[in-house]
Scaffold this motif. Sequence first.
Motif, PDB file in Angstrom:
ATOM      1  N   PHE A  37       0.885  -1.184   0.000  1.00  0.00           N
ATOM      2  CA  PHE A  37       0.000   0.000   0.000  1.00  0.00           C
ATOM      3  C   PHE A  37       0.922   1.234   0.000  1.00  0.00           C
ATOM      4  N   ASN A  38       0.800   2.114  -0.981  1.00  0.00           N
ATOM      5  CA  ASN A  38       1.634   3.324  -0.997  1.00  0.00           C
ATOM      6  C   ASN A  38       1.433   4.096   0.318  1.00  0.00           C
ATOM      7  N   HIS A  39       2.529   4.319   1.051  1.00  0.00           N
ATOM      8  CA  HIS A  39       2.390   4.840   2.417  1.00  0.00           C
ATOM      9  C   HIS A  39       1.616   6.168   2.467  1.00  0.00           C
ATOM     10  N   GLU A  40       1.929   7.087   1.548  1.00  0.00           N
ATOM     11  CA  GLU A  40       1.259   8.403   1.612  1.00  0.00           C
ATOM     12  C   GLU A  40      -0.258   8.278   1.410  1.00  0.00           C
ATOM     13  N   ASP A  41      -0.668   7.227   0.696  1.00  0.00           N
ATOM     14  CA  ASP A  41      -2.104   7.042   0.466  1.00  0.00           C
ATOM     15  C   ASP A  41      -2.793   6.544   1.741  1.00  0.00           C
ATOM     16  N   ARG A  42      -2.038   5.772   2.514  1.00  0.00           N
ATOM     17  CA  ARG A  42      -2.570   5.328   3.811  1.00  0.00           C
ATOM     18  C   ARG A  42      -2.738   6.542   4.741  1.00  0.00           C
ATOM     19  N   VAL A  43      -1.784   7.480   4.635  1.00  0.00           N
ATOM     20  CA  VAL A  43      -1.879   8.714   5.430  1.00  0.00           C
ATOM     21  C   VAL A  43      -3.091   9.536   4.956  1.00  0.00           C
ATOM     22  N   ALA A  44      -3.281   9.586   3.639  1.00  0.00           N
ATOM     23  CA  ALA A  44      -4.445  10.305   3.081  1.00  0.00           C
ATOM     24  C   ALA A  44      -5.742   9.682   3.588  1.00  0.00           C
ATOM     25  N   LEU A  45      -5.764   8.350   3.634  1.00  0.00           N
ATOM     26  CA  LEU A  45      -6.962   7.656   4.130  1.00  0.00           C
ATOM     27  C   LEU A  45      -7.198   7.992   5.602  1.00  0.00           C
ATOM     28  N   GLU A  46      -6.120   8.028   6.386  1.00  0.00           N
ATOM     29  CA  GLU A  46      -6.257   8.363   7.805  1.00  0.00           C
ATOM     30  C   GLU A  46      -6.886   9.755   7.966  1.00  0.00           C
ATOM     31  N   LEU A  47      -6.422  10.724   7.163  1.00  0.00           N
ATOM     32  CA  LEU A  47      -6.997  12.079   7.257  1.00  0.00           C
ATOM     33  C   LEU A  47      -8.480  12.055   6.911  1.00  0.00           C
ATOM     34  N   ALA A  48      -8.831  11.295   5.868  1.00  0.00           N
ATOM     35  CA  ALA A  48     -10.246  11.211   5.464  1.00  0.00           C
ATOM     36  C   ALA A  48     -11.083  10.584   6.582  1.00  0.00           C
ATOM     37  N   LEU A  49     -10.527   9.565   7.239  1.00  0.00           N
ATOM     38  CA  LEU A  49     -11.268   8.913   8.335  1.00  0.00           C
ATOM     39  C   LEU A  49     -11.440   9.874   9.513  1.00  0.00           C
ATOM     40  N   GLN A  50     -10.407  10.708   9.750  1.00  0.00           N
ATOM     41  CA  GLN A  50     -10.517  11.688  10.842  1.00  0.00           C
ATOM     42  C   GLN A  50     -11.599  12.721  10.536  1.00  0.00           C
ATOM     43  N   VAL A  51     -11.691  13.128   9.257  1.00  0.00           N
ATOM     44  CA  VAL A  51     -12.757  14.077   8.862  1.00  0.00           C
ATOM     45  C   VAL A  51     -14.115  13.429   9.101  1.00  0.00           C
ATOM     46  N   LYS A  52     -14.230  12.154   8.719  1.00  0.00           N
ATOM     47  CA  LYS A  52     -15.506  11.444   8.913  1.00  0.00           C
ATOM     48  C   LYS A  52     -15.877  11.389  10.398  1.00  0.00           C
ATOM     49  N   GLU A  53     -14.873  11.065  11.248  1.00  0.00           N
ATOM     50  CA  GLU A  53     -15.158  10.946  12.684  1.00  0.00           C
ATOM     51  C   GLU A  53     -15.585  12.279  13.288  1.00  0.00           C
ATOM     52  N   LYS A  54     -14.993  13.368  12.790  1.00  0.00           N
ATOM     53  CA  LYS A  54     -15.285  14.682  13.369  1.00  0.00           C
ATOM     54  C   LYS A  54     -16.604  15.261  12.839  1.00  0.00           C
ATOM     55  N   GLY A 120      -2.329  10.693  -1.955  1.00  0.00           N
ATOM     56  CA  GLY A 120      -0.968  10.884  -1.471  1.00  0.00           C
ATOM     57  C   GLY A 120      -0.326  11.943  -2.351  1.00  0.00           C
ATOM     58  N   ARG A 121       0.752  12.553  -1.867  1.00  0.00           N
ATOM     59  CA  ARG A 121       1.449  13.503  -2.741  1.00  0.00           C
ATOM     60  C   ARG A 121       2.057  12.759  -3.913  1.00  0.00           C
ATOM     61  N   GLN A 122       2.582  11.564  -3.626  1.00  0.00           N
ATOM     62  CA  GLN A 122       3.423  10.887  -4.602  1.00  0.00           C
ATOM     63  C   GLN A 122       3.393   9.378  -4.363  1.00  0.00           C
ATOM     64  N   ALA A 123       3.429   8.616  -5.469  1.00  0.00           N
ATOM     65  CA  ALA A 123       3.526   7.159  -5.334  1.00  0.00           C
ATOM     66  C   ALA A 123       5.006   6.775  -5.413  1.00  0.00           C
ATOM     67  N   ILE A 124       5.420   5.734  -4.668  1.00  0.00           N
ATOM     68  CA  ILE A 124       6.863   5.468  -4.587  1.00  0.00           C
ATOM     69  C   ILE A 124       7.419   4.792  -5.844  1.00  0.00           C
ATOM     70  N   ASP A 125       6.546   4.393  -6.785  1.00  0.00           N
ATOM     71  CA  ASP A 125       7.094   3.768  -8.000  1.00  0.00           C
ATOM     72  C   ASP A 125       7.271   4.782  -9.130  1.00  0.00           C
ATOM     73  N   GLY A 126       6.183   5.402  -9.577  1.00  0.00           N
ATOM     74  CA  GLY A 126       6.286   6.389 -10.656  1.00  0.00           C
ATOM     75  C   GLY A 126       6.904   7.682 -10.167  1.00  0.00           C
ATOM     76  N   ASP A 127       6.582   8.045  -8.883  1.00  0.00           N
ATOM     77  CA  ASP A 127       7.259   9.167  -8.229  1.00  0.00           C
ATOM     78  C   ASP A 127       6.993  10.523  -8.857  1.00  0.00           C
ATOM     79  N   THR A 128       5.950  10.663  -9.645  1.00  0.00           N
ATOM     80  CA  THR A 128       5.815  11.921 -10.384  1.00  0.00           C
ATOM     81  C   THR A 128       5.054  12.999  -9.611  1.00  0.00           C
ATOM     82  N   ALA A 129       4.186  12.588  -8.654  1.00  0.00           N
ATOM     83  CA  ALA A 129       3.335  13.533  -7.921  1.00  0.00           C
ATOM     84  C   ALA A 129       2.405  14.303  -8.852  1.00  0.00           C
ATOM     85  N   GLN A 130       2.057  13.696  -9.974  1.00  0.00           N
ATOM     86  CA  GLN A 130       1.212  14.398 -10.951  1.00  0.00           C
ATOM     87  C   GLN A 130      -0.246  13.956 -10.917  1.00  0.00           C
ATOM     88  N   VAL A 131      -0.490  12.717 -10.461  1.00  0.00           N
ATOM     89  CA  VAL A 131      -1.840  12.148 -10.616  1.00  0.00           C
ATOM     90  C   VAL A 131      -2.899  12.948  -9.842  1.00  0.00           C
TER      91      VAL A 131
END
Length: 295
Positions: A37-54, A120-131
């Motif tokens: 799982f791309n780590h930054e995307d897991r962090v993005a999911l955590e933020l989304a879950l925190q918004v949901k909880e609040k 996430g800001r960036q995926a660790i494989d393509g690394d472009t931060a463009q998507v």
Amino acid sequence: MFNSIVMVKQVPDTANISGKVMKDDGTVNRTKLPAIFNHEDRVALELALQVKEKYGGKVIAITMGPPRASDILRECLYMGTDETYLISDRKFAGADTLATSYVLSEVIKKIGGYDFIFAGRQAIDGDTAQVGPQTAEKLGIPQITYTEEILDVNKNKIKIKRKIDGGYEIVESTLPVLITVLKNVVSPRPFSSKRVMAFKNAKSVLDLEKLAEENSLLYTDKLIHEYKERNLLINTFTMDDLNLDIKRCGIAGSPTKVHKVESVILKGGNQIRVEPTKAGLNNLIEQLMTDHIFG
Ligand SMILES: Cc1cc2nc3c(=O)[nH]c(=O)nc-3n(C[C@H](O)[C@H](O)[C@H](O)COP(=O)(O)OP(=O)(O)OC[C@H]3O[C@@H](n4cnc5c(N)ncnc54)[C@H](O)[C@@H]3O)c2cc1C
């Protein structure tokens, strides 16, 4: 209440690479690599879950990838996601950021009803931060990148602290908005053991088709119905389920061609001792000018 869509990507575990992982056409041979799982995307999911909880609302996770990308969608369910979507078809393979963001934005339009899109800001494989930014452009919505903290959300606006060179800035945006997050801004929650028990058998339509192929007593339609009833279906979109321009998908829609990937190992060069005197510094400057490092 605010609804969030989180874009998550399964990536090769670049810390554990062995063998030939690039195909001759310059795309990644993903079958040769362990997937995580791309780590930054897991962090993005955590933020989304925190918004949901609040504030209430629901969280939907989407990924485009091969059938085994449903693994990370199950992980999203273990963390607290309400719905998941796998976007998978051989015709999407070899996509660069242009083709990836095209398919993701069309799927997001189809799902609809969102206030936030997290990536996430960036995926660790393509690394472009463009998507992330390209998806926002295609949806015609504002984007806030490099997010460090969500400071406030109200009916029409979000206030965010974002990283900039040497500091931070506070920005506001109207909703809906796409937000890309940095890797260390929150710690993703561990899986809930209750949710692991509840969702460990969640399957995509592609998984169910495979089950039916392997066992003549099983029928895909019946399985889909059964898994939906039990809230264990990972929603699945293939090319046939989406109204897409095939010329904008996969390799056909990807102008980027990676010709060669090389591992660059930086070696230390010769060391020169510079005397801490005016003459020593003059010598150093002269040498740098002779070597055309500056001048
Ligand atoms: C060595 C190498 C170089 C490459 N160079 C380029 C290049 O220069 N230009 C180019 O266009 N492509 C390039 N690619 C292809 C690139 O892998 C794909 O474009 C990839 O699918 C998406 O880009 P990314 O990994 O850079 O994502 P990023 O833009 O870094 O990802 C940002 C975020 O977008 C979301 N996201 C990205 N992909 C998905 C997905 N499939 N499903 C759901 N969410 C997603 C995630 O939230 C992710 O954190 C390269 C690939 C390799 C291996």
